[in-house]
Design an enzyme around this catalytic site. Structure first.
Site, PDB file in Angstrom:
ATOM      1  CE  LYS A  53      -8.443  75.396  65.374  1.00  0.00           C
ATOM      2  NZ  LYS A  53      -7.898  76.641  64.945  1.00  0.00           N
ATOM      3  NE  ARG A 123     -10.388  80.623  64.906  1.00  0.00           N
ATOM      4  CZ  ARG A 123      -9.528  81.543  65.297  1.00  0.00           C
ATOM      5  NH1 ARG A 123      -8.248  81.351  65.123  1.00  0.00           N
ATOM      6  NH2 ARG A 123      -9.931  82.647  65.854  1.00  0.00           N
ATOM      7  N   GLY A 132      -0.421  76.494  61.968  1.00  0.00           N
ATOM      8  CA  GLY A 132      -0.064  77.459  60.926  1.00  0.00           C
ATOM      9  C   GLY A 132       0.017  76.904  59.516  1.00  0.00           C
ATOM     10  CG  MET A 134      -4.221  73.135  56.607  1.00  0.00           C
ATOM     11  SD  MET A 134      -5.422  71.872  56.986  1.00  0.00           S
ATOM     12  CE  MET A 134      -5.145  71.612  58.706  1.00  0.00           C
ATOM     13  NE  ARG A 375      -2.405  73.927  69.445  1.00  0.00           N
ATOM     14  CZ  ARG A 375      -2.242  74.722  68.405  1.00  0.00           C
ATOM     15  NH1 ARG A 375      -2.997  74.566  67.339  1.00  0.00           N
ATOM     16  NH2 ARG A 375      -1.330  75.656  68.402  1.00  0.00           N
ATOM     17  CG  HIS A 497       5.540  79.936  61.969  1.00  0.00           C
ATOM     18  ND1 HIS A 497       6.739  79.703  61.328  1.00  0.00           N
ATOM     19  CD2 HIS A 497       4.690  78.978  61.552  1.00  0.00           C
ATOM     20  CE1 HIS A 497       6.597  78.662  60.540  1.00  0.00           C
ATOM     21  NE2 HIS A 497       5.362  78.201  60.646  1.00  0.00           N
ATOM     22  NE  ARG A 619      25.384  45.893  59.865  1.00  0.00           N
ATOM     23  CZ  ARG A 619      24.408  46.646  60.390  1.00  0.00           C
ATOM     24  NH1 ARG A 619      24.588  47.250  61.546  1.00  0.00           N
ATOM     25  NH2 ARG A 619      23.263  46.783  59.752  1.00  0.00           N
ATOM     26  NE  ARG A 675      26.018  40.430  59.306  1.00  0.00           N
ATOM     27  CZ  ARG A 675      25.619  41.579  58.777  1.00  0.00           C
ATOM     28  NH1 ARG A 675      24.352  41.754  58.460  1.00  0.00           N
ATOM     29  NH2 ARG A 675      26.483  42.543  58.585  1.00  0.00           N
ATOM     30  CD  GLU A 802      20.631  39.694  55.309  1.00  0.00           C
ATOM     31  OE1 GLU A 802      20.689  40.910  55.520  1.00  0.00           O
ATOM     32  OE2 GLU A 802      21.574  38.912  55.507  1.00  0.00           O
ATOM     33  CB  SER A 821      17.675  38.380  63.186  1.00  0.00           C
ATOM     34  OG  SER A 821      17.753  39.777  63.364  1.00  0.00           O
ATOM     35  N   GLY A 823      16.569  41.092  58.573  1.00  0.00           N
ATOM     36  CA  GLY A 823      17.538  42.093  58.104  1.00  0.00           C
ATOM     37  C   GLY A 823      16.786  42.977  57.127  1.00  0.00           C
ATOM     38  CB  THR A 824      14.088  45.391  57.687  1.00  0.00           C
ATOM     39  OG1 THR A 824      14.750  45.980  58.805  1.00  0.00           O
ATOM     40  CG2 THR A 824      13.044  44.412  58.155  1.00  0.00           C
ATOM     41  CG  ASN A 825      19.281  47.718  57.065  1.00  0.00           C
ATOM     42  OD1 ASN A 825      18.300  48.367  57.440  1.00  0.00           O
ATOM     43  ND2 ASN A 825      20.348  47.530  57.819  1.00  0.00           N
ATOM     44  CG  ASP A 826      20.917  43.244  52.650  1.00  0.00           C
ATOM     45  OD1 ASP A 826      21.191  43.926  51.642  1.00  0.00           O
ATOM     46  OD2 ASP A 826      21.758  42.894  53.491  1.00  0.00           O
ATOM     47  CB  CYS A 888      19.193  43.082  63.491  1.00  0.00           C
ATOM     48  SG  CYS A 888      19.540  42.077  62.048  1.00  0.00           S
ATOM     49  CE1 TYR A 908      16.492  40.818  68.130  1.00  0.00           C
ATOM     50  CE2 TYR A 908      15.673  38.698  68.909  1.00  0.00           C
ATOM     51  CZ  TYR A 908      16.505  39.442  68.076  1.00  0.00           C
ATOM     52  OH  TYR A 908      17.327  38.814  67.201  1.00  0.00           O
TER      53      TYR A 908
HETATM   54  C1  PEP Z   1      20.040  44.135  57.150  1.00  0.00           C
HETATM   55  O1  PEP Z   1      20.211  43.808  55.987  1.00  0.00           O
HETATM   56  O2  PEP Z   1      18.973  44.589  57.567  1.00  0.00           O
HETATM   57  C2  PEP Z   1      21.126  44.055  58.126  1.00  0.00           C
HETATM   58  C3  PEP Z   1      20.924  44.298  59.400  1.00  0.00           C
HETATM   59  O3  PEP Z   1      22.348  43.752  57.657  1.00  0.00           O
HETATM   60  P1  PEP Z   1      23.325  44.792  56.927  1.00  0.00           P
HETATM   61  O4  PEP Z   1      22.724  46.159  57.100  1.00  0.00           O
HETATM   62  O5  PEP Z   1      24.625  44.642  57.594  1.00  0.00           O
HETATM   63  O6  PEP Z   1      23.277  44.297  55.535  1.00  0.00           O
HETATM   64 MG    MG Z   2      21.913  42.589  55.492  1.00  0.00          MG
END
Ligand code: PEP
Ligand code: MG
Length: 932
Positions: A53, A123, A132, A134, A375, A497, A619, A675, A802, A821, A823-826, A888, A908
């Site tokens: 602002k 303000r 809205g 603050m 804005r 709002h 998978r 996989r 992973e 690759s 495997g960011t979940n694990d 992935c 990627y």
């Molecule tokens: C992971 O672990 O990120 C993954 C892609 O494999 P999954 O979720 O199947 O364990």
């Molecule tokens: Mg995994």
């Protein structure tokens, strides 16, 4: 909280985006920037120091738009305020006093002057707008004395006393904390007013005379004394300091924190405070106040769009208390026709200067126009794609800005459901249309009716769909609005709002549906002679404003009809064309490749329609659940000898081969990372006694035997037992079958003239030797199948990274792996030691407490998990310079994580088909230097 904020210093703040430009006008340590006719210290580039602002007020002043003069106290002061335990930094009060002097000089008015008082608004103004969330205070400088001067100067005592009572009300609420004490209690000031109105037998606020307003003021002052034990301050400078503290304080109020969590705005940015000389839209019928957009923020149409209220103050429009008139009507109003012409010019200049749609506030005081703020306008995803398309073509917006200014997550709105046409028509013809309000947030929502934010949250938590209905919403309703499918209000305009917040969140919203009466106490919604109760089904159409009793089936969005169902042709859908324009533009900048996580030919087809360039993760285990293959899978698992296991696997082979063949064909030459089996085997066996008995019968085994084997397979979370490559190492015949299926399918498809690019991926590798073991097997089977089929297949073998050991020893692993690759979940669950399946019970609380900034399973923990990724990238590249790198895990479709992956230099990202538009845009933003 204060300490967290305090610890992040100015250096941290200035390392954020855009900070480089800011040394320009800013001397280090400067706390206040003035904007006025003779002196204007800042400009539009200084957003991180002056807030959005403040920077834009300076910029509008610079280009000669009529901005009431004032000054901006920097975000750095806010940061220091928290650093010093919520105390103003040394010297601030003196500086504020000298800037007040400057303002007095320019306006010719004086703070506290009985006959010609300077009045200001105070303000907040963060770097990114937080509408809205603050605190704001208007009419500051009024007291028992200056109110008389204002009455005399304007010749309008009613106006003066009304302004004073509004100020006391705002200040009492915001600075002195006189507020309602629970959700359904009325505002205490409103309550005092209602009592007075009742005593006087009047209905509207405007029926209150000067005398009754004086009485109201007396009662307000008494209420404050009663509730706080303190007198309302009469010294304007004391008022100002109080207001500054409270605006800084509001940076850390619950709703502002919640808003920042949702929109991932860092706590350490702080807010600036703007002190600006007041202009009045409520001095009479030649005054007005309004909010306008240079284009329609809901549809993106190139029309001047907005609302105004005659004889009102700005907050009346935003609060939705009175329903305003469309701004276009100003043109036909003799009182404001001139102002309208001026506004049209302002509209043009703003778009040209700011290069984007502007959302601005204005006030007309005695027919003179003043600009109070501008804005970049928040907009729906539909408006985003249309505006970006149109403004880039009109050369009003740079293509870079078109990409950079998007909220990639919001693109999912374009995929949001609409009503099923037949069901919708039936509802209309069946007399279920209750009323029509304002179409404030497009899309279709259907669910159970609730009246409070807490109920909305509670039911949503239990997996129910709800529509939240309120007379009007306030920021306290934010949680409920987030939880609800749709929002319905009976009062307020398209910039109320409810409408603003819904639009930004991509929620379906119908606002100002005046035909409905909501009774909180009874828990009912009445309309057109019908009564709906809490829990009843209700449906709203945020694209038309219609409200229906009962549920209505929802259907695919236009985009899905073109891209997925193919029930609509691209040339018949403008939405699709705008979307396609943006996606093409994104591809021009994007450096990251785009892959998808897909397990079936159909999913692959969808993903390709959304722009996928290959598969980042198949998978294979998902394929085992289809039809009666699960029987063969279970037979294999329960087998007591290799021979029996191989026989069961032989039954699975043709299924898998067909699956892969379909996938290779759907990919039409694009690469496929496949996989090998990953989950622990207990996931495939039934756990209930009855199902176990059925299985035993089918396999000709005793139920006891099945039960014993199932018990032996049992694992505890976080699922780090007999899974991943450990399975393939223990039972090589499983990997052999899968690899054979992949190569037989590849050979068949290649023979038919379609290219194939299989990339075999080994899961859960922590030791190079694990990978070596499986890679040797892959090569052996691949060689055999190539020999048998006479087809030479080009393929890669790589691994998932992973688990932390895999990342830490990536240099060794890269000796064998041709690609990684992530495997960011694990990797997240193992790095954090936090089970991905059990974290939902405590993570929301963690996010609220600020222990984690966001759910680490949705948005990468870049400091922890990100560090492991960095190590793996560095070590992997050291061994194998050209190693192919991707991600992935679910994070591949999260904009913040995509930016991180871009900066890591991955090749990627891979995500589910429906997240691809989001990842595609986020990847382009990353190339253009987006930071979070
Ligand atoms: C992971 O672990 O990120 C993954 C892609 O494999 P999954 O979720 O199947 O364990
Ligand atoms: Mg995994």
């Amino acid at each position: 909280m204060a300490t967290t904020l305090g610890k992040k210093s100015a250096a941290k703040n200035s390392s954020k985006k855009g900070a480089g430009k800011e040394s320009k006008g800013g001397k280090p340590g400067r706390m206040i920037y003035y904007f006025g006719a003779k002196q204007c210290d800042g400009d539009g580039t200084m957003k991180s120091l002056l807030g959005g602002k403040g920077a834009n007020l300076a910029q509008m002043t610079k280009i000669g738009l009529p901005v009431p003069p004032g000054f901006t106290i920097t975000t750095q002061v806010c940061i220091d305020y928290y650093k010093h335990g919520k105390k103003f930094p040394e010297g601030l009060e003196g500086k504020v006093a000298s800037f007040v002097k400057l303002l007095e000089k320019e306006t010719g008015k004086k703070f506290g002057d009985g006959s010609n008082a300077l009045l200001v608004s105070v303000r907040s103004g963060a770097r990114d707008s937080m509408p809205g969330m603050m605190d704001t205070i208007l009419n500051l400088g009024l007291n028992d004395d200056t109110v008389k001067g204002l009455a005399a100067a304007t010749g309008n005592p009613r106006f003066a006393y009304d302004s004073y009572r509004r100020f006391i009300q705002m200040y009492g609420d915001v600075v002195m904390g006189v507020q309602k004490r629970h959700e359904n209690e009325n505002d205490p000031f409103e309550e005092v007013m209602e009592v007075l109105k009742h005593e006087l037998g009047v209905h509207n606020d405007t029926d209150l005379t000067e005398e009754s307003l004086r009485e109201l003021i007396k009662r307000y002052l008494h209420l404050i004394k009663q509730r706080t034990g303190k007198n309302f301050p009469q010294d304007p400078f004391v008022q100002l300091l109080g207001a500054l503290g409270s605006v800084f304080g509001s940076w850390m109020n619950d709703r502002a924190i919640l808003y920042r969590r949702k929109y991932k705005i860092p706590d350490e940015w702080g807010t600036a405070v703007n002190v600006q000389s007041m202009v009045f839209g409520n001095m009479g019928d030649d005054c007005a106040t309004g909010v306008a957009f240079t284009r329609d923020p809901a549809t993106g149409e190139d029309v001047f769009y907005g609302e105004y209220l005659v004889n009102a103050q700005g907050e009346d429009v935003v609060a939705g208390v009175r329903t305003p008139k469309p701004v276009a009507e100003m043109a036909d109003d003799p009182m404001f026709a001139g102002t309208y012409k001026q506004l049209e010019k302002v509209r043009e200049r703003l778009e040209k200067k700011f290069g984007d749609v502007q959302d601005f506030e204005f006030t007309v005081e005695k027919k003179k126009l003043y600009m109070l703020q501008t804005r970049h306008g928040k907009r729906t995803a539909l408006a985003y794609v249309k505006i970006a398309h149109d403004m880039v073509k009109q050369k009003l917006m740079t293509p870079e800005h078109a990409i950079q200014s998007a909220d990639p997550d919001a693109l999912s709105q374009l995929l949001a459901p609409i009503f099923d046409q037949a069901d919708y028509a039936a509802a209309k013809n069946g007399g279920r249309l209750l009323t029509t309000g304002l179409a404030a947030g497009p899309g279709a929502a259907t669910g159970q009716l609730v009246f409070t934010a807490s109920k909305a949250e509670e039911l949503a938590h239990a997996g129910k769909k709800v529509v939240l209905a309120r007379v009007e919403t306030s920021p306290e309703d934010l949680r409920g609005m987030i939880a609800a499918e749709g929002i319905l209000t009976s009062r307020g305009g398209v910039s109320s709002h409810a409408a603003l917040v819904a639009r930004q969140m991509g929620k379906v919203c119908v606002a100002g549906a005046g035909g409905i009466q909501i009774d909180y106490a009874k828990g009912t919604l009445n309309c057109a002679g019908q009564t709906l109760r809490e829990g009843d089904a209700i449906s709203i159409n945020g694209s038309t404003g219609e409200v229906f009793a009962g549920g209505i089936k929802t259907a695919d969005s236009e985009l899905l009809q073109v891209l997925i169902a193919e029930t609509m042709k691209p040339e018949d859908s403008l939405v699709y064309q705008y979307y396609a324009f943006i996606m093409k533009l994104a591809d021009k900048y994007r450096k990251l490749g785009l892959r998808t996580n897909a397990d079936t030919p159909e999913q692959v087809k969808h993903a390709i329609a959304f722009g996928a360039e290959g598969i980042g993760l198949t998978r294979t285990e998902h394929m085992f659940f289809e039809g009666d293959r699960i029987d063969a899978m279970r037979e294999m698992i329960l087998a007591e000898s290799e021979e029996v296991r191989r026989a069961a696997l032989a039954k699975l082979l043709p299924y898998q081969r067909d699956d892969f063949e379909g996938i290779f064909r759907a990919l039409a030459g694009r690469p496929a990372t496949i996989r090998l089996l990953d989950p622990p085997l207990h996931e495939f066996v039934p756990h209930e006694a009855k199902a176990q008995a059925d299985l035993a019968k089918k396999l000709g085994l005793s139920p006891e035997k099945v039960a014993v084997r199932v018990a032996a397979l049992h694992e505890f979370n976080p699922m780090l037992g007999h899974r991943g490559c450990r399975l393939g190492i223990s039972y090589p015949e499983i990997s052999e079958m899968q690899v054979r299926a992949i190569f037989e399918a590849a050979a068949k498809v290649q023979k038919s003239g379609i290219k194939v690019k299989p990339e075999i991926m080994i899961p859960l590798v922590g030791f190079k030797k694990e990978l070596d073991n499986q890679v040797e097997l892959v090569h052996a089977v691949a060689a055999k199948v190539q020999k048998e089929t006479g087809e030479k297949i080009r393929y890669l073998v790589g691994t998932m990274i992973e688990i932390p050991r895999g990342a830490l020893t990536a240099d060794e692993i890269a000796e064998t792996a041709e690609f990684f690759s992530f495997g960011t979940n694990d990797l997240t669950q193992t790095c954090l030691g936090m089970s991905r399946d059990d974290s939902a019970s405590f993570l929301p609380h963690y996010t609220e407490l600020g222990i984690v900034k966001a759910n680490p399973f949705a948005s990468l923990d870049t400091t922890g998990v990100g560090q492991l990724m960095q190590i793996a990238v560095d070590k992997g590249r050291k061994t194998r310079a050209g190693i192919k790198l991707g991600i992935c895990g679910e994070h591949g479709g999260d904009p913040h994580s995509v930016v991180f992956c871009h900066n890591l230099g991955l090749d990627y990202v891979s995500c589910s088909p429906f997240r691809l538009p989001v990842a595609r845009l986020a990847a382009a933003q990353a190339s253009l230097g987006k930071t979070y």
